[in-house]
Design a protein around this motif. Structure first.
Motif, PDB file in Angstrom:
ATOM      1  N   LYS A   1     -12.229  11.928   0.372  1.00 51.91           N
ATOM      2  CA  LYS A   1     -11.113  10.997   0.218  1.00 51.91           C
ATOM      3  C   LYS A   1     -10.953  10.508  -1.217  1.00 51.91           C
ATOM      4  CE  LYS A   1     -10.984   9.437   4.996  1.00 51.91           C
ATOM      5  NZ  LYS A   1     -10.979   8.289   5.930  1.00 51.91           N
ATOM      6  N   ASP A   2     -12.019  10.623  -1.998  1.00 50.68           N
ATOM      7  CA  ASP A   2     -11.916  10.208  -3.394  1.00 50.68           C
ATOM      8  C   ASP A   2     -11.161  11.230  -4.240  1.00 50.68           C
ATOM      9  OD1 ASP A   2     -13.979  12.080  -3.092  1.00 50.68           O
ATOM     10  OD2 ASP A   2     -15.108  11.298  -4.804  1.00 50.68           O
ATOM     11  N   ARG A   3     -10.803  12.353  -3.636  1.00 59.19           N
ATOM     12  CA  ARG A   3     -10.046  13.375  -4.369  1.00 59.19           C
ATOM     13  C   ARG A   3      -8.628  13.530  -3.824  1.00 59.19           C
ATOM     14  NH1 ARG A   3     -14.777  18.015  -5.197  1.00 59.19           N
ATOM     15  NH2 ARG A   3     -16.071  16.764  -6.628  1.00 59.19           N
ATOM     16  N   ILE A   4      -8.161  12.534  -3.102  1.00 58.77           N
ATOM     17  CA  ILE A   4      -6.797  12.549  -2.581  1.00 58.77           C
ATOM     18  C   ILE A   4      -5.894  11.828  -3.574  1.00 58.77           C
ATOM     19  CG2 ILE A   4      -5.270  11.815  -0.712  1.00 58.77           C
ATOM     20  CD1 ILE A   4      -7.730  11.894   1.121  1.00 58.77           C
ATOM     21  N   PRO A   5      -4.880  12.490  -4.117  1.00 62.11           N
ATOM     22  CA  PRO A   5      -4.004  11.834  -5.090  1.00 62.11           C
ATOM     23  C   PRO A   5      -3.055  10.841  -4.420  1.00 62.11           C
ATOM     24  CG  PRO A   5      -3.204  14.033  -4.609  1.00 62.11           C
ATOM     25  CD  PRO A   5      -4.509  13.899  -3.880  1.00 62.11           C
ATOM     26  N   GLY A   6      -2.693   9.820  -5.173  1.00 62.43           N
ATOM     27  CA  GLY A   6      -1.691   8.865  -4.730  1.00 62.43           C
ATOM     28  C   GLY A   6      -0.528   8.858  -5.701  1.00 62.43           C
ATOM     29  N   CYS A   7       0.693   8.747  -5.195  1.00 58.06           N
ATOM     30  CA  CYS A   7       1.885   8.804  -6.046  1.00 58.06           C
ATOM     31  C   CYS A   7       2.869   7.691  -5.678  1.00 58.06           C
ATOM     32  CB  CYS A   7       2.596  10.150  -5.901  1.00 58.06           C
ATOM     33  SG  CYS A   7       1.611  11.577  -6.424  1.00 58.06           S
ATOM     34  N   THR A   8       3.467   7.092  -6.688  1.00 55.30           N
ATOM     35  CA  THR A   8       4.531   6.108  -6.489  1.00 55.30           C
ATOM     36  C   THR A   8       5.730   6.570  -7.306  1.00 55.30           C
ATOM     37  OG1 THR A   8       2.887   4.347  -6.253  1.00 55.30           O
ATOM     38  CG2 THR A   8       5.163   3.679  -6.657  1.00 55.30           C
ATOM     39  N   TYR A   9       6.881   6.716  -6.627  1.00 53.50           N
ATOM     40  CA  TYR A   9       8.033   7.384  -7.241  1.00 53.50           C
ATOM     41  C   TYR A   9       9.051   6.382  -7.780  1.00 53.50           C
ATOM     42  CZ  TYR A   9       5.979  11.374  -4.896  1.00 53.50           C
ATOM     43  OH  TYR A   9       5.103  12.347  -4.474  1.00 53.50           O
ATOM     44  N   CYS A  10       8.546   5.370  -8.451  1.00 48.92           N
ATOM     45  CA  CYS A  10       9.430   4.407  -9.100  1.00 48.92           C
ATOM     46  C   CYS A  10       9.828   4.962 -10.468  1.00 48.92           C
ATOM     47  CB  CYS A  10       8.732   3.053  -9.240  1.00 48.92           C
ATOM     48  SG  CYS A  10       7.078   3.145  -9.986  1.00 48.92           S
ATOM     49  N   GLN A  11      10.476   4.128 -11.274  1.00 51.45           N
ATOM     50  CA  GLN A  11      10.844   4.566 -12.620  1.00 51.45           C
ATOM     51  C   GLN A  11      10.245   3.586 -13.628  1.00 51.45           C
ATOM     52  OE1 GLN A  11      15.045   5.101 -13.139  1.00 51.45           O
ATOM     53  NE2 GLN A  11      14.841   6.125 -15.096  1.00 51.45           N
ATOM     54  N   PRO A  12       9.111   3.910 -14.260  1.00 50.08           N
ATOM     55  CA  PRO A  12       8.475   5.227 -14.360  1.00 50.08           C
ATOM     56  C   PRO A  12       7.587   5.523 -13.145  1.00 50.08           C
ATOM     57  CG  PRO A  12       7.203   3.645 -15.593  1.00 50.08           C
ATOM     58  CD  PRO A  12       8.405   2.906 -15.086  1.00 50.08           C
ATOM     59  N   GLN A  13       7.307   6.819 -12.952  1.00 52.20           N
ATOM     60  CA  GLN A  13       6.438   7.231 -11.862  1.00 52.20           C
ATOM     61  C   GLN A  13       4.978   6.879 -12.175  1.00 52.20           C
ATOM     62  OE1 GLN A  13       7.004  11.417 -11.145  1.00 52.20           O
ATOM     63  NE2 GLN A  13       9.199  11.210 -10.770  1.00 52.20           N
ATOM     64  N   VAL A  14       4.197   6.741 -11.102  1.00 53.69           N
ATOM     65  CA  VAL A  14       2.766   6.446 -11.221  1.00 53.69           C
ATOM     66  C   VAL A  14       2.016   7.420 -10.327  1.00 53.69           C
ATOM     67  CG1 VAL A  14       0.957   4.712 -10.902  1.00 53.69           C
ATOM     68  CG2 VAL A  14       3.244   3.995 -11.641  1.00 53.69           C
TER      69      VAL A  14
END
Length: 483
Positions: free
Chosen positions: A361-374
């Motif tokens: 689970k420590d190798r699962i990426p997380g993404c937030t699609y705001c502007q700017p992206q994270v």
């Protein structure tokens, strides 16, 4: 009794339908129980339609700032009904695709609400399927309606993949009118002029970014001192600065104490640092997390352990009851579609007897699609230090990257964290244009146990944003070139 299956999956979200397809590929006679619509929340009311909305907001933003690119475009306008229509159309297309994939792989779709009646021992698990309270809602799917539905079914293995729903705080219950969850926020009948977003996780920040870009006045209230609380503090600070430039107001270390609904909107009492401020807005979006859909399945009745709505499992999706498994959001965090998919594949391959390993689970990426992206994967700098390791940290800002400047996106940061003794990549944290696409390079590197030496000697194409990844690694070891 209807047909007996090898594998029966309850829930057709990303975890459920992917697991069903993999089970069929492995030769299992497979069925999928769904009460509403194929693809679950992610495809119909979450990941996919929100990205369609955010894409519209991105294009609208560029049109508004066309002069920055040497273009003369009249002041853009939008029709919120058309914006929502496009978003729903994207979901409908993918919903149909899921139906076709299930049909292609000969997975039976059973429409209804499932309840586990018997489990344990060497015998099959019995599942009853009740008639749905209402038929599958839009978007419709192309799976032919078969006689499969209300009735009793048995299976050697039952996998629970029922997902999650928005968490509701007492006294701030969504009403679908003035107080929204992501369901209502995704299909507004009219564009609100102002709104308050309660919670600054991925869901809250994405909606804040969308509505602010489209012209609404937005205030985000966060209980913790940092927005995007699960992210690296430095990256979250860069994101906050850019979002504030967009016009979003943030109130951190703040608590929504009371919400009063009126004819023209809501009054939101916010407590912060011993003071109370009342915010006025047309709408409030409650984005304070989600909770697992573990009710009404009779899990406790058959001996499955559930804690705070989360089904307890081992690393291979197994509960303590033989023949019953759980994957995805209902099996606990991180509550992400790609985690659910991979977890389901591991679970069903373990059932088949293949040589599989528990998911890291420590190798699962997380993404937030705001502007700017994270985007991020692995340990934050703070967590790496807490682990007692000696670390090396590299940073590279987008202002030093030719492609970022050419794109007109010079604000961004790539941060990498290495074990100083072994060169192991412990974490990577990015904020800026298209970083949700870049993060997978670091995910693969961590999965292959790539060292800093491997990354430094890898050739990154020029000109690309990916060069910021290379430079961040170089910086960690005092070899940065373009900064």
């Amino acid at each position: 009794m209807a047909d007996t299956y090898d594998v029966l999956i309850i829930g057709s979200g990303p975890g459920g339908y992917v697991t069903a397809i993999r089970a069929a590929q492995l030769g299992f006679k497979t069925a999928l129980v769904e009460r509403e619509h194929l693809g679950g929340i992610c495809l119909n009311w979450g990941c996919i339609p929100t990205k369609a909305l955010l894409r519209t907001a991105e294009i609208y933003h560029y049109a508004e700032h066309s002069k920055n690119y040497g273009l003369k475009i009249p002041q853009p306008e939008f029709d919120i009904a058309d914006v929502v229509k496009r978003s729903r159309g994207v979901s409908a297309q993918l919903n149909g695709g899921v139906g076709m994939l299930l049909k292609k792989n000969k997975v039976d779709v059973i429409w209804g609400e499932a309840r586990i009646e018997k489990a344990g021992g060497d015998g099959p698990v019995e599942v009853s399927v009740a008639k749905m309270k209402k038929p599958p809602v839009e978007p419709q799917n192309p799976v032919p309606k078969t006689p499969l539905g209300e009735g009793r079914y048995s299976a050697k293995h039952v996998i629970i993949a029922t997902g999650a729903r928005p968490r509701v705080l007492p006294g701030i219950e969504p009403d679908g009118d003035r107080i929204w969850t992501y369901f209502e926020a995704m299909k507004p009948a009219a564009m609100p002029k102002s709104l308050v977003v309660m919670g600054s996780g991925a869901i809250g920040i994405e909606f804040a970014s969308f509505y602010r870009t489209m012209g609404a006045e937005v205030t985000v209230v966060e209980l913790l001192p940092q927005i995007l609380p699960v992210e690296d503090a430095e990256v979250a600070a860069v994101a906050r600065k850019q979002l504030e430039k967009l016009g979003i107001r943030f109130m951190t270390d703040a608590k929504v104490a009371k919400v009063t609904k009126g004819g023209d909107g809501v009054s939101v009492e916010v407590e912060t640092k011993g003071k109370t401020e009342t915010l006025k807005a047309e709408r409030l979006i409650s984005a304070v997390g989600v909770q697992g859909n573990s009710e009404n399945l009779n899990l406790e009745g058959v001996g499955v352990e559930v804690e705070r709505g989360i089904v307890k499992t081992d690393g291979l999706g197994r509960t303590k009851v033989p023949g019953i498994y759980a994957i995805g959001d209902v099996a606990g965090p991180p509550m992400l579609a790609h985690k659910a998919e991979h977890e389901g594949v591991i679970c069903v391959e373990a059932i088949k007897g293949l040589d599989v390993h528990p998911m890291r689970k420590d190798r699962i990426p997380g993404c937030t699609y705001c502007q700017p992206q994270v985007a991020s994967v692995g340990l934050t700098e703070a967590k790496a230090k807490e682990s007692g390791r000696e670390i090396k940290v590299g940073r590279f800002r987008f202002i030093g990257n030719g492609k970022a400047i050419a794109l007109g996106e010079p604000e961004g940061l790539v941060k990498t964290i290495f074990d100083a003794k072994t060169g192991e990549l412990l974490g990577a944290h990015l904020v800026g244009a298209e970083v949700t696409e870049l993060i997978q390079g670091f995910v693969i590197a961590m999965g292959l146990e790539t060292t800093e030496e491997d990354l430094m000697h890898a050739v990154f194409p020029h000109p690309t944003l990916s060069e910021t990844m290379h430079e961040s690694v170089l910086d960690a070891y005092g070899r940065v070139i373009h900064m």
